[in-house]
Design a protein around this motif. Sequence first.
Motif, PDB file in Angstrom:
ATOM      1  N   VAL A 108      -8.038  -1.170   2.102  1.00 57.36           N
ATOM      2  CA  VAL A 108      -6.840  -1.998   1.933  1.00 57.36           C
ATOM      3  C   VAL A 108      -7.184  -3.352   1.332  1.00 57.36           C
ATOM      4  O   VAL A 108      -6.414  -3.941   0.592  1.00 57.36           O
ATOM      5  N   THR A 109      -8.354  -3.858   1.653  1.00 52.57           N
ATOM      6  CA  THR A 109      -8.768  -5.178   1.170  1.00 52.57           C
ATOM      7  C   THR A 109      -9.811  -5.115   0.058  1.00 52.57           C
ATOM      8  O   THR A 109     -10.099  -6.124  -0.573  1.00 52.57           O
ATOM      9  N   ASN A 110     -10.393  -3.959  -0.184  1.00 53.33           N
ATOM     10  CA  ASN A 110     -11.397  -3.808  -1.240  1.00 53.33           C
ATOM     11  C   ASN A 110     -10.798  -3.989  -2.621  1.00 53.33           C
ATOM     12  O   ASN A 110      -9.594  -3.838  -2.822  1.00 53.33           O
ATOM     13  N   ALA A 111     -11.676  -4.260  -3.588  1.00 54.28           N
ATOM     14  CA  ALA A 111     -11.250  -4.252  -4.989  1.00 54.28           C
ATOM     15  C   ALA A 111     -10.861  -2.833  -5.384  1.00 54.28           C
ATOM     16  O   ALA A 111      -9.981  -2.620  -6.210  1.00 54.28           O
ATOM     17  N   VAL A 112     -11.553  -1.832  -4.791  1.00 55.48           N
ATOM     18  CA  VAL A 112     -11.239  -0.422  -5.031  1.00 55.48           C
ATOM     19  C   VAL A 112     -10.397   0.067  -3.856  1.00 55.48           C
ATOM     20  O   VAL A 112     -10.893   0.689  -2.925  1.00 55.48           O
ATOM     21  N   SER A 113      -9.111  -0.260  -3.884  1.00 57.90           N
ATOM     22  CA  SER A 113      -8.238   0.037  -2.747  1.00 57.90           C
ATOM     23  C   SER A 113      -7.806   1.494  -2.692  1.00 57.90           C
ATOM     24  O   SER A 113      -7.237   1.929  -1.699  1.00 57.90           O
ATOM     25  N   TRP A 114      -8.080   2.259  -3.753  1.00 54.32           N
ATOM     26  CA  TRP A 114      -7.616   3.644  -3.818  1.00 54.32           C
ATOM     27  C   TRP A 114      -8.691   4.635  -3.369  1.00 54.32           C
ATOM     28  O   TRP A 114      -8.443   5.834  -3.364  1.00 54.32           O
ATOM     29  N   ARG A 115      -9.873   4.153  -3.008  1.00 57.44           N
ATOM     30  CA  ARG A 115     -10.941   5.083  -2.616  1.00 57.44           C
ATOM     31  C   ARG A 115     -11.732   4.521  -1.448  1.00 57.44           C
ATOM     32  O   ARG A 115     -12.118   3.345  -1.444  1.00 57.44           O
ATOM     33  N   SER A 116     -11.993   5.352  -0.446  1.00 59.00           N
ATOM     34  CA  SER A 116     -12.770   4.943   0.725  1.00 59.00           C
ATOM     35  C   SER A 116     -14.259   5.031   0.431  1.00 59.00           C
ATOM     36  O   SER A 116     -14.703   5.789  -0.445  1.00 59.00           O
ATOM     37  N   GLU A 117     -15.041   4.281   1.175  1.00 61.49           N
ATOM     38  CA  GLU A 117     -16.499   4.366   1.068  1.00 61.49           C
ATOM     39  C   GLU A 117     -17.027   5.467   1.985  1.00 61.49           C
ATOM     40  O   GLU A 117     -16.364   5.881   2.931  1.00 61.49           O
ATOM     41  N   GLY A 118     -18.227   5.943   1.675  1.00 63.59           N
ATOM     42  CA  GLY A 118     -18.886   6.921   2.545  1.00 63.59           C
ATOM     43  C   GLY A 118     -18.395   8.343   2.400  1.00 63.59           C
ATOM     44  O   GLY A 118     -18.637   9.179   3.280  1.00 63.59           O
ATOM     45  N   LYS A 141       0.226   5.724 -20.083  1.00 61.32           N
ATOM     46  CA  LYS A 141       0.278   5.063 -18.775  1.00 61.32           C
ATOM     47  C   LYS A 141      -0.895   5.570 -17.953  1.00 61.32           C
ATOM     48  O   LYS A 141      -1.163   6.772 -17.923  1.00 61.32           O
ATOM     49  N   PHE A 142      -1.580   4.629 -17.261  1.00 61.14           N
ATOM     50  CA  PHE A 142      -2.773   4.977 -16.501  1.00 61.14           C
ATOM     51  C   PHE A 142      -2.583   4.758 -15.011  1.00 61.14           C
ATOM     52  O   PHE A 142      -1.781   3.921 -14.583  1.00 61.14           O
ATOM     53  N   HIS A 143      -3.360   5.482 -14.224  1.00 58.95           N
ATOM     54  CA  HIS A 143      -3.502   5.195 -12.792  1.00 58.95           C
ATOM     55  C   HIS A 143      -4.173   3.829 -12.659  1.00 58.95           C
ATOM     56  O   HIS A 143      -4.915   3.397 -13.544  1.00 58.95           O
ATOM     57  N   GLN A 144      -3.926   3.160 -11.544  1.00 57.07           N
ATOM     58  CA  GLN A 144      -4.483   1.819 -11.359  1.00 57.07           C
ATOM     59  C   GLN A 144      -6.008   1.786 -11.375  1.00 57.07           C
ATOM     60  O   GLN A 144      -6.619   0.724 -11.559  1.00 57.07           O
ATOM     61  N   CYS A 145      -6.662   2.938 -11.216  1.00 56.54           N
ATOM     62  CA  CYS A 145      -8.126   2.961 -11.188  1.00 56.54           C
ATOM     63  C   CYS A 145      -8.759   2.754 -12.562  1.00 56.54           C
ATOM     64  O   CYS A 145      -9.943   2.408 -12.668  1.00 56.54           O
ATOM     65  N   THR A 193       0.849  -1.194   0.000  1.00 56.29           N
ATOM     66  CA  THR A 193       0.000   0.000   0.000  1.00 56.29           C
ATOM     67  C   THR A 193       0.881   1.239   0.000  1.00 56.29           C
ATOM     68  O   THR A 193       1.588   1.506   0.971  1.00 56.29           O
ATOM     69  N   THR A 194       0.857   2.003  -1.089  1.00 61.62           N
ATOM     70  CA  THR A 194       1.716   3.188  -1.193  1.00 61.62           C
ATOM     71  C   THR A 194       0.924   4.485  -1.349  1.00 61.62           C
ATOM     72  O   THR A 194       1.515   5.541  -1.561  1.00 61.62           O
ATOM     73  N   ASP A 195      -0.390   4.421  -1.238  1.00 71.00           N
ATOM     74  CA  ASP A 195      -1.225   5.621  -1.350  1.00 71.00           C
ATOM     75  C   ASP A 195      -1.285   6.299   0.010  1.00 71.00           C
ATOM     76  O   ASP A 195      -1.811   5.742   0.974  1.00 71.00           O
ATOM     77  N   SER A 196      -0.747   7.509   0.106  1.00 70.81           N
ATOM     78  CA  SER A 196      -0.672   8.200   1.401  1.00 70.81           C
ATOM     79  C   SER A 196      -2.047   8.498   1.990  1.00 70.81           C
ATOM     80  O   SER A 196      -2.222   8.501   3.212  1.00 70.81           O
ATOM     81  N   LYS A 197      -3.044   8.730   1.127  1.00 68.44           N
ATOM     82  CA  LYS A 197      -4.393   9.009   1.647  1.00 68.44           C
ATOM     83  C   LYS A 197      -4.964   7.790   2.352  1.00 68.44           C
ATOM     84  O   LYS A 197      -5.638   7.906   3.386  1.00 68.44           O
ATOM     85  N   ILE A 198      -4.710   6.606   1.806  1.00 72.05           N
ATOM     86  CA  ILE A 198      -5.189   5.375   2.443  1.00 72.05           C
ATOM     87  C   ILE A 198      -4.400   5.100   3.712  1.00 72.05           C
ATOM     88  O   ILE A 198      -4.964   4.738   4.756  1.00 72.05           O
ATOM     89  N   LEU A 199      -3.089   5.287   3.659  1.00 69.86           N
ATOM     90  CA  LEU A 199      -2.244   5.044   4.832  1.00 69.86           C
ATOM     91  C   LEU A 199      -2.634   5.951   5.993  1.00 69.86           C
ATOM     92  O   LEU A 199      -2.613   5.540   7.156  1.00 69.86           O
ATOM     93  N   GLY A 242      -9.712  13.364  -4.036  1.00 71.50           N
ATOM     94  CA  GLY A 242      -8.675  14.394  -3.999  1.00 71.50           C
ATOM     95  C   GLY A 242      -7.844  14.419  -5.270  1.00 71.50           C
ATOM     96  O   GLY A 242      -8.339  14.121  -6.360  1.00 71.50           O
ATOM     97  N   GLU A 243      -6.558  14.757  -5.136  1.00 72.55           N
ATOM     98  CA  GLU A 243      -5.682  14.944  -6.291  1.00 72.55           C
ATOM     99  C   GLU A 243      -5.015  13.639  -6.715  1.00 72.55           C
ATOM    100  O   GLU A 243      -4.597  12.848  -5.868  1.00 72.55           O
ATOM    101  N   SER A 244      -4.902  13.445  -8.015  1.00 70.14           N
ATOM    102  CA  SER A 244      -4.242  12.247  -8.557  1.00 70.14           C
ATOM    103  C   SER A 244      -3.890  12.495 -10.012  1.00 70.14           C
ATOM    104  O   SER A 244      -4.437  13.397 -10.662  1.00 70.14           O
ATOM    105  N   GLU A 245      -2.950  11.699 -10.532  1.00 66.60           N
ATOM    106  CA  GLU A 245      -2.630  11.748 -11.960  1.00 66.60           C
ATOM    107  C   GLU A 245      -3.328  10.587 -12.637  1.00 66.60           C
ATOM    108  O   GLU A 245      -3.011   9.436 -12.378  1.00 66.60           O
ATOM    109  N   LEU A 246      -4.272  10.890 -13.498  1.00 64.49           N
ATOM    110  CA  LEU A 246      -5.063   9.848 -14.153  1.00 64.49           C
ATOM    111  C   LEU A 246      -4.252   9.117 -15.215  1.00 64.49           C
ATOM    112  O   LEU A 246      -4.294   7.888 -15.305  1.00 64.49           O
ATOM    113  N   MET A 247      -3.511   9.862 -16.020  1.00 62.26           N
ATOM    114  CA  MET A 247      -2.763   9.236 -17.111  1.00 62.26           C
ATOM    115  C   MET A 247      -1.639  10.147 -17.582  1.00 62.26           C
ATOM    116  O   MET A 247      -1.643  11.354 -17.321  1.00 62.26           O
TER     117      MET A 247
END
Length: 439
Positions: A153-163, A237-241, A125-131, A260-265
């Motif tokens: 961390v365990t979701n299929a969508v590990s880069w975004r939180s629910e709610g 090159k794409f973001h993992q999403c 896990t290297t996404d600072s927002k998740i950490l 928040g902020e991210s690089e899509l491609m």
Amino acid sequence: MSASAIFVLDLKGKVLICRNYKGDVGMSEVDHFMPLLMQHEEEGLLCPVISHGNIHFMWIKHSNLYLVATTNKNSNASLVYAFLYKLVEVFTEYFKELEEESIQDNFVVVYELLDELMDFGFPQTTDSKILQEYITQEGAKLEVAKSKVPTTVTNAVSWRSEGIKYKKNEVFIDVIESINVLVNANGSVMSSDIVGSIKLKTMLSGMPELRLGLNDRVLFALSGRDKGKTVMMEDVKFHQCVRLSRFENDRTISFIPPDGESELMSYRINTHVKPLIWIESVIEKFSHSRVEIMVKAKGQFKKQSVANNVEVRVPVPSDADSPKFKTSTGNAKYVPEKNTVVWTIKSFPGGKEFLMRAHFGLPSVESDEKESKPPITVKFEIPYFTVSGIQVRYMKIIEKSGYQALPWVRYITQSGGTLVNFYYTSIALLKQEGIFIQM
């Protein structure tokens, strides 16, 4: 294979903190790193990979720290370096400034991060927002957080939180391009390309799905539409999403975005590009007396566009003194520690020409050593403008609650890298962002 251990060292080579992931390399091996580094520096053979026997050190320097990865295998060096730079990014997100003091003041958090960022030598896990959801800088919260690992961390969508909830749902899209140009001594463009990226700032509630449409030439050809300007993107090159299978099938960019902020491609476009700011220079050197420099800058872009924060750096002899400047616009100053004249222009309209003259005194006795001739460099940024003509055709936002969201798009062109070779007596040409003009 990846890293065996990660070390954070100070400038003297003292280990501040380390993490042994595989146990196949002795922790004392790092003692050889600093002597080898200093030896290579003295010999002028500095290399990003330093070896001692069958142990390899892959390292980067940040501020007053060395981040070192060790391995005794044929590891994937690109993966290791990407991880080291990601480590710097995550630590900076946590501590604002990454330096020796911030490591010493946050040992517990750093150890927690090293445990989560890598496992058995492989990045996790290297996404600072998740950490930041379960590794905090408050000790009490740290203990509570350990009892429950976020679903991200365990979701299929590990880069975004629910709610996630926002009062106003918006997504901001930045299309940022840098141009790279190679110009020969005659002023002809030998090669050129455009390196671009699409960055997002997402403020959307729930778990929305986004679909982004560009004027992609392959997409238009697949759908039988050849009207209008299109671009041929390479090295995409794409973001993992992003759903890669969907893109490969019908070139649709479909994804659930990070919050928040991210690089899509990112992408590259091979096309003929003329220098956006053309630099001509005449340098006259009078032995034992003075050197006179004339630099002319011309905007070769649309008149309705404006380049902001233009910076032209002109090298001067190291023994020059008594600087005098005259500019038609902007300000020029001498930076003696870098042997450079910096000419700054806050606003540079397209089609305009500006002039800068500099006069320096030279000593009556010259050194026998031949000086290197560094390049003239130019930096700038042009908002609301892209060289390639890439366009965001649409951004669809689909969320089960059916809320309305506003997408915003901004285009920016920045200086990239241009290499221009020419003779000392000839006119100097252009370069963007590390514009290299060989004098």
